[in-house]
Design a protein around this motif. Structure first.
Motif, PDB file in Angstrom:
ATOM      1  N   ARG A  80      -5.279 -14.597   0.309  1.00 48.15           N
ATOM      2  CA  ARG A  80      -3.951 -15.067   0.816  1.00 48.15           C
ATOM      3  C   ARG A  80      -3.635 -14.985   2.286  1.00 48.15           C
ATOM      4  NH1 ARG A  80       0.139 -16.506  -2.150  1.00 48.15           N
ATOM      5  NH2 ARG A  80       1.657 -15.331  -0.853  1.00 48.15           N
ATOM      6  N   GLY A  81      -4.452 -14.221   2.935  1.00 51.15           N
ATOM      7  CA  GLY A  81      -4.453 -13.950   4.454  1.00 51.15           C
ATOM      8  C   GLY A  81      -3.259 -12.882   4.926  1.00 51.15           C
ATOM      9  N   GLU A  82      -3.091 -12.041   3.684  1.00 45.18           N
ATOM     10  CA  GLU A  82      -2.069 -10.944   3.866  1.00 45.18           C
ATOM     11  C   GLU A  82      -2.702  -9.611   4.232  1.00 45.18           C
ATOM     12  OE1 GLU A  82      -0.339 -10.627   0.140  1.00 45.18           O
ATOM     13  OE2 GLU A  82       0.860 -12.609   0.380  1.00 45.18           O
ATOM     14  N   ARG A  83      -3.563  -9.727   5.596  1.00 38.38           N
ATOM     15  CA  ARG A  83      -4.070  -8.517   6.034  1.00 38.38           C
ATOM     16  C   ARG A  83      -3.011  -7.287   6.181  1.00 38.38           C
ATOM     17  NH1 ARG A  83      -8.105 -11.309   5.680  1.00 38.38           N
ATOM     18  NH2 ARG A  83      -9.612 -12.412   7.159  1.00 38.38           N
ATOM     19  N   ALA A  84      -1.949  -7.406   6.542  1.00 34.96           N
ATOM     20  CA  ALA A  84      -0.929  -6.455   6.786  1.00 34.96           C
ATOM     21  C   ALA A  84      -0.539  -5.667   5.501  1.00 34.96           C
ATOM     22  CB  ALA A  84       0.278  -6.931   7.590  1.00 34.96           C
ATOM     23  N   THR A  85      -0.471  -6.435   4.230  1.00 40.45           N
ATOM     24  CA  THR A  85      -0.150  -5.766   3.079  1.00 40.45           C
ATOM     25  C   THR A  85      -1.212  -5.277   2.212  1.00 40.45           C
ATOM     26  OG1 THR A  85       0.050  -7.831   2.012  1.00 40.45           O
ATOM     27  CG2 THR A  85       1.971  -7.198   3.172  1.00 40.45           C
ATOM     28  N   ILE A  86      -2.510  -5.270   2.769  1.00 42.47           N
ATOM     29  CA  ILE A  86      -3.706  -4.729   1.980  1.00 42.47           C
ATOM     30  C   ILE A  86      -3.907  -3.214   1.919  1.00 42.47           C
ATOM     31  CG2 ILE A  86      -5.240  -4.723   3.729  1.00 42.47           C
ATOM     32  CD1 ILE A  86      -7.018  -6.181   1.713  1.00 42.47           C
ATOM     33  N   VAL A  87      -3.240  -2.545   2.917  1.00 39.31           N
ATOM     34  CA  VAL A  87      -3.365  -1.273   3.067  1.00 39.31           C
ATOM     35  C   VAL A  87      -2.908  -0.536   1.823  1.00 39.31           C
ATOM     36  CG1 VAL A  87      -2.775   0.968   4.429  1.00 39.31           C
ATOM     37  CG2 VAL A  87      -3.283  -1.349   5.546  1.00 39.31           C
ATOM     38  N   PRO A  88      -1.968  -0.288   1.380  1.00 34.50           N
ATOM     39  CA  PRO A  88      -1.544   0.235   0.132  1.00 34.50           C
ATOM     40  C   PRO A  88      -2.452   0.018  -1.061  1.00 34.50           C
ATOM     41  CG  PRO A  88       0.356  -0.856   0.752  1.00 34.50           C
ATOM     42  CD  PRO A  88      -0.659  -1.479   1.691  1.00 34.50           C
ATOM     43  N   ASP A  89      -3.044  -1.409  -1.200  1.00 38.66           N
ATOM     44  CA  ASP A  89      -4.011  -1.593  -2.293  1.00 38.66           C
ATOM     45  C   ASP A  89      -5.173  -0.818  -1.853  1.00 38.66           C
ATOM     46  OD1 ASP A  89      -2.318  -3.275  -3.638  1.00 38.66           O
ATOM     47  OD2 ASP A  89      -3.021  -4.958  -2.587  1.00 38.66           O
ATOM     48  N   LEU A  90      -5.688  -0.489  -0.678  1.00 38.53           N
ATOM     49  CA  LEU A  90      -7.048   0.036  -0.409  1.00 38.53           C
ATOM     50  C   LEU A  90      -6.708   1.465  -0.719  1.00 38.53           C
ATOM     51  CD1 LEU A  90      -7.917  -1.833   2.859  1.00 38.53           C
ATOM     52  CD2 LEU A  90      -9.001  -2.225   0.389  1.00 38.53           C
ATOM     53  N   VAL A  91      -5.480   1.855  -0.336  1.00 41.58           N
ATOM     54  CA  VAL A  91      -5.242   3.728  -0.622  1.00 41.58           C
ATOM     55  C   VAL A  91      -5.345   3.728  -2.085  1.00 41.58           C
ATOM     56  CG1 VAL A  91      -3.524   5.376  -0.492  1.00 41.58           C
ATOM     57  CG2 VAL A  91      -3.828   3.852   1.648  1.00 41.58           C
ATOM     58  N   TYR A  92      -4.930   2.986  -2.831  1.00 42.88           N
ATOM     59  CA  TYR A  92      -4.633   3.348  -4.178  1.00 42.88           C
ATOM     60  C   TYR A  92      -6.275   2.910  -4.928  1.00 42.88           C
ATOM     61  CZ  TYR A  92       0.181   2.796  -3.769  1.00 42.88           C
ATOM     62  OH  TYR A  92       1.360   2.720  -3.587  1.00 42.88           O
ATOM     63  N   CYS A 110     -11.640   1.659 -13.985  1.00 40.56           N
ATOM     64  CA  CYS A 110     -11.092   0.249 -14.310  1.00 40.56           C
ATOM     65  C   CYS A 110      -9.862   0.133 -13.304  1.00 40.56           C
ATOM     66  CB  CYS A 110     -10.651   0.247 -15.615  1.00 40.56           C
ATOM     67  SG  CYS A 110     -11.968   0.123 -16.966  1.00 40.56           S
ATOM     68  N   VAL A 111      -9.244   1.099 -13.025  1.00 39.44           N
ATOM     69  CA  VAL A 111      -7.977   1.084 -12.121  1.00 39.44           C
ATOM     70  C   VAL A 111      -8.777   0.720 -10.739  1.00 39.44           C
ATOM     71  CG1 VAL A 111      -6.292   2.455 -10.991  1.00 39.44           C
ATOM     72  CG2 VAL A 111      -6.486   2.517 -13.241  1.00 39.44           C
ATOM     73  N   ALA A 112      -9.688   1.277 -10.231  1.00 42.55           N
ATOM     74  CA  ALA A 112     -10.500   0.927  -8.993  1.00 42.55           C
ATOM     75  C   ALA A 112     -10.705  -0.495  -8.868  1.00 42.55           C
ATOM     76  CB  ALA A 112     -11.671   1.709  -8.714  1.00 42.55           C
ATOM     77  N   LEU A 113     -11.182  -1.022  -9.946  1.00 38.51           N
ATOM     78  CA  LEU A 113     -11.541  -2.608 -10.008  1.00 38.51           C
ATOM     79  C   LEU A 113     -10.417  -3.229 -10.024  1.00 38.51           C
ATOM     80  CD1 LEU A 113     -14.312  -2.649 -13.024  1.00 38.51           C
ATOM     81  CD2 LEU A 113     -14.546  -2.925 -10.335  1.00 38.51           C
ATOM     82  N   LEU A 114      -9.356  -2.910 -10.678  1.00 41.87           N
ATOM     83  CA  LEU A 114      -8.076  -3.695 -10.680  1.00 41.87           C
ATOM     84  C   LEU A 114      -7.482  -3.603  -9.083  1.00 41.87           C
ATOM     85  CD1 LEU A 114      -5.580  -4.716 -12.372  1.00 41.87           C
ATOM     86  CD2 LEU A 114      -4.602  -2.443 -12.093  1.00 41.87           C
ATOM     87  N   PHE A 115      -7.435  -2.764  -8.326  1.00 40.57           N
ATOM     88  CA  PHE A 115      -7.098  -2.454  -6.861  1.00 40.57           C
ATOM     89  C   PHE A 115      -8.065  -3.424  -6.057  1.00 40.57           C
ATOM     90  CE2 PHE A 115      -4.132   0.809  -8.266  1.00 40.57           C
ATOM     91  CZ  PHE A 115      -2.920   0.291  -7.768  1.00 40.57           C
ATOM     92  N   ALA A 116      -9.454  -3.543  -6.589  1.00 36.21           N
ATOM     93  CA  ALA A 116     -10.144  -4.122  -5.642  1.00 36.21           C
ATOM     94  C   ALA A 116      -9.926  -5.649  -5.768  1.00 36.21           C
ATOM     95  CB  ALA A 116     -11.841  -3.767  -6.084  1.00 36.21           C
ATOM     96  N   GLY A 117      -9.551  -5.850  -7.194  1.00 39.87           N
ATOM     97  CA  GLY A 117      -9.093  -7.273  -7.279  1.00 39.87           C
ATOM     98  C   GLY A 117      -7.811  -7.752  -6.567  1.00 39.87           C
ATOM     99  N   ALA A 118      -6.853  -6.563  -6.457  1.00 40.72           N
ATOM    100  CA  ALA A 118      -5.602  -7.028  -5.571  1.00 40.72           C
ATOM    101  C   ALA A 118      -5.853  -7.087  -4.155  1.00 40.72           C
ATOM    102  CB  ALA A 118      -4.867  -5.833  -5.847  1.00 40.72           C
ATOM    103  N   ALA A 119      -6.766  -6.343  -3.689  1.00 40.41           N
ATOM    104  CA  ALA A 119      -7.242  -6.354  -2.251  1.00 40.41           C
ATOM    105  C   ALA A 119      -7.834  -7.608  -1.922  1.00 40.41           C
ATOM    106  CB  ALA A 119      -8.107  -5.169  -1.774  1.00 40.41           C
ATOM    107  N   THR A 120      -8.867  -8.006  -2.760  1.00 36.52           N
ATOM    108  CA  THR A 120      -9.482  -9.356  -2.879  1.00 36.52           C
ATOM    109  C   THR A 120      -8.486 -10.536  -2.667  1.00 36.52           C
ATOM    110  OG1 THR A 120     -11.458  -8.536  -3.901  1.00 36.52           O
ATOM    111  CG2 THR A 120     -11.111 -11.019  -3.821  1.00 36.52           C
ATOM    112  N   MET A 121      -7.301 -10.421  -3.871  1.00 37.73           N
ATOM    113  CA  MET A 121      -6.390 -11.640  -3.615  1.00 37.73           C
ATOM    114  C   MET A 121      -5.706 -11.479  -2.224  1.00 37.73           C
ATOM    115  SD  MET A 121      -2.637 -11.833  -4.471  1.00 37.73           S
ATOM    116  CE  MET A 121      -2.486 -10.077  -4.907  1.00 37.73           C
TER     117      MET A 121
END
Length: 128
Positions: A97-109, A82-93
């Motif tokens: 929003r076009g925030e490619r530079a800030t997606i890295v932590p979400d992908l790591v988590y 479920c946490v993986a799904l949460l962070f997949a949703g965060a990365a999608t969001m």
């Protein structure tokens, strides 16, 4: 392997607990002080942020407590999924929003949560 899974699980739980601040701090203050990486909070209502924060608190508890208390430890990998799904949703969001530079932590988590789910469903499961 078991130690690595516990360390990663503890790290994920800590990250989830820290991120619950969105429940207690006004979103305008978060957006102002957090810079570009925190502007996403303005896209969500305060109620939605409370729901996300509540899910994060439950996830932090679900990653640790079932195994520590030895009550339904199978909930640990379920929660990690479920946490993986949460962070997949965060990365999608962030992508939307076009925030490619800030997606890295979400992908790591996301990767860490997948690691915990794989490890606890598979080679280091609590059931045996």
């Amino acid at each position: 392997m078991n130690l690595a899974l516990w360390v990663v699980t503890g790290l994920l739980a800590a990250v989830l607990l820290v991120s619950t601040s969105k429940m207690f701090v006004p979103r305008e203050k978060i957006a102002a002080k957090g810079g570009r990486a925190a502007e996403w909070v303005m896209d969500f209502s305060p109620g939605a942020l409370r729901v996300i924060g509540t899910l994060e608190i439950l996830a932090a508890a679900g990653l640790i407590l079932p195994a520590v208390l030895d009550i339904a430890p199978v909930l640990v990998p379920v929660t990690a999924t479920c946490v993986a799904l949460l962070f997949a949703g965060a990365a999608t969001m962030r992508l939307r929003r076009g925030e490619r530079a800030t997606i890295v932590p979400d992908l790591v988590y996301l990767a860490l949560a997948v690691f915990v789910a794989w490890g606890r469903f598979g080679p280091e499961s609590f059931t045996g």
